[in-house]
Design a protein around this motif. Structure first.
Motif, PDB file in Angstrom:
ATOM      1  N   ALA A 119      10.193 -19.072  -4.123  1.00  0.00           N
ATOM      2  CA  ALA A 119       9.575 -17.911  -4.797  1.00  0.00           C
ATOM      3  C   ALA A 119      10.162 -16.528  -4.462  1.00  0.00           C
ATOM      4  CB  ALA A 119       8.265 -17.660  -4.658  1.00  0.00           C
ATOM      5  N   VAL A 120      10.189 -15.682  -5.402  1.00  0.00           N
ATOM      6  CA  VAL A 120      11.001 -14.097  -5.035  1.00  0.00           C
ATOM      7  C   VAL A 120       9.618 -13.518  -4.371  1.00  0.00           C
ATOM      8  CG1 VAL A 120      11.838 -12.326  -6.251  1.00  0.00           C
ATOM      9  CG2 VAL A 120      12.644 -14.417  -7.044  1.00  0.00           C
ATOM     10  N   ARG A 121      10.100 -12.773  -3.493  1.00  0.00           N
ATOM     11  CA  ARG A 121       8.941 -11.758  -2.835  1.00  0.00           C
ATOM     12  C   ARG A 121       9.424 -10.571  -3.226  1.00  0.00           C
ATOM     13  NH1 ARG A 121       9.026 -14.280   3.191  1.00  0.00           N
ATOM     14  NH2 ARG A 121      11.106 -13.552   2.887  1.00  0.00           N
ATOM     15  N   ASN A 122       8.522  -9.550  -3.146  1.00  0.00           N
ATOM     16  CA  ASN A 122       8.551  -8.191  -3.212  1.00  0.00           C
ATOM     17  C   ASN A 122       8.685  -7.562  -1.969  1.00  0.00           C
ATOM     18  OD1 ASN A 122       8.772  -5.479  -3.878  1.00  0.00           O
ATOM     19  ND2 ASN A 122       7.258  -5.609  -5.643  1.00  0.00           N
ATOM     20  N   LEU A 123       9.171  -6.760  -1.669  1.00  0.00           N
ATOM     21  CA  LEU A 123       9.615  -6.289  -0.177  1.00  0.00           C
ATOM     22  C   LEU A 123       8.195  -5.298  -0.115  1.00  0.00           C
ATOM     23  CD1 LEU A 123      13.032  -5.414   0.662  1.00  0.00           C
ATOM     24  CD2 LEU A 123      11.586  -7.397   1.534  1.00  0.00           C
ATOM     25  N   ARG A 124       7.829  -4.613  -0.955  1.00  0.00           N
ATOM     26  CA  ARG A 124       6.436  -3.664  -1.138  1.00  0.00           C
ATOM     27  C   ARG A 124       5.191  -4.498  -0.456  1.00  0.00           C
ATOM     28  NH1 ARG A 124       7.355   1.453  -3.210  1.00  0.00           N
ATOM     29  NH2 ARG A 124       8.931   1.525  -4.115  1.00  0.00           N
ATOM     30  N   ASP A 125       5.227  -5.630  -0.698  1.00  0.00           N
ATOM     31  CA  ASP A 125       4.056  -6.514  -0.459  1.00  0.00           C
ATOM     32  C   ASP A 125       4.154  -6.893   1.103  1.00  0.00           C
ATOM     33  OD1 ASP A 125       3.412  -6.804  -3.242  1.00  0.00           O
ATOM     34  OD2 ASP A 125       4.278  -8.686  -3.393  1.00  0.00           O
ATOM     35  N   GLU A 126       5.147  -6.654   1.634  1.00  0.00           N
ATOM     36  CA  GLU A 126       5.501  -6.839   3.007  1.00  0.00           C
ATOM     37  C   GLU A 126       5.280  -5.514   3.932  1.00  0.00           C
ATOM     38  OE1 GLU A 126       8.826  -9.117   4.015  1.00  0.00           O
ATOM     39  OE2 GLU A 126       8.286 -10.449   2.317  1.00  0.00           O
ATOM     40  N   LEU A 127       5.115  -4.455   3.383  1.00  0.00           N
ATOM     41  CA  LEU A 127       5.172  -3.163   4.003  1.00  0.00           C
ATOM     42  C   LEU A 127       3.600  -3.009   4.890  1.00  0.00           C
ATOM     43  CD1 LEU A 127       5.905  -0.325   1.465  1.00  0.00           C
ATOM     44  CD2 LEU A 127       7.323  -1.294   3.570  1.00  0.00           C
ATOM     45  N   PRO A 128       3.684  -2.762   6.125  1.00  0.00           N
ATOM     46  CA  PRO A 128       2.526  -2.573   6.909  1.00  0.00           C
ATOM     47  C   PRO A 128       1.505  -1.558   6.144  1.00  0.00           C
ATOM     48  CG  PRO A 128       4.284  -1.926   8.203  1.00  0.00           C
ATOM     49  CD  PRO A 128       4.807  -1.971   6.755  1.00  0.00           C
ATOM     50  N   PRO A 129       0.327  -1.719   6.224  1.00  0.00           N
ATOM     51  CA  PRO A 129      -0.865  -1.132   5.741  1.00  0.00           C
ATOM     52  C   PRO A 129      -0.975   0.260   5.808  1.00  0.00           C
ATOM     53  CG  PRO A 129      -1.979  -2.738   7.412  1.00  0.00           C
ATOM     54  CD  PRO A 129      -0.470  -2.690   7.322  1.00  0.00           C
ATOM     55  N   HIS A 130      -0.382   0.783   6.955  1.00  0.00           N
ATOM     56  CA  HIS A 130      -0.313   2.195   7.017  1.00  0.00           C
ATOM     57  C   HIS A 130       0.521   3.051   6.106  1.00  0.00           C
ATOM     58  CE1 HIS A 130       2.681   1.123   9.921  1.00  0.00           C
ATOM     59  NE2 HIS A 130       3.215   2.172   9.708  1.00  0.00           N
ATOM     60  N   TYR A 131       1.598   2.441   5.417  1.00  0.00           N
ATOM     61  CA  TYR A 131       2.346   3.204   4.217  1.00  0.00           C
ATOM     62  C   TYR A 131       1.596   3.414   2.961  1.00  0.00           C
ATOM     63  CZ  TYR A 131       6.545   2.755   7.270  1.00  0.00           C
ATOM     64  OH  TYR A 131       7.362   2.922   8.384  1.00  0.00           O
TER      65      TYR A 131
END
Length: 72
Positions: free
Chosen positions: A60-72
């Motif tokens: 599955a293709v993942r979006n790098l924005r989904d992997e950003l830490p919550p403080h961003y």
């Protein structure tokens, strides 16, 4: 006849030298191919191992924005 005999011997010597160089080059090329095939086999095994270790949904293709830490 002596000159033609010497010329013939010289020509034969040159051909023997060329044949020797050709045999040496062929042996070097064979060794290069052998080493490259070993590297290919190793890489194929590594890819198989990585595929085996990958999670089931690994395609599955993942979006790098989904992997950003919550403080961003």
């Amino acid at each position: 006849m002596s000159d033609s005999h010497e010329a013939l011997q010289e020509r034969i010597m040159e051909l023997e030298i060329k044949a020797s160089y050709t045999e040496d080059l062929l042996e070097q090329l064979n060794m290069t191919i052998y080493r490259q095939q070993q590297q290919i086999d190793l890489l194929i095994n590594e890819v198989r191992e990585l595929k085996r270790q990958a999670p089931e949904g690994g395609g599955a293709v993942r979006n790098l924005r989904d992997e950003l830490p919550p403080h961003y």
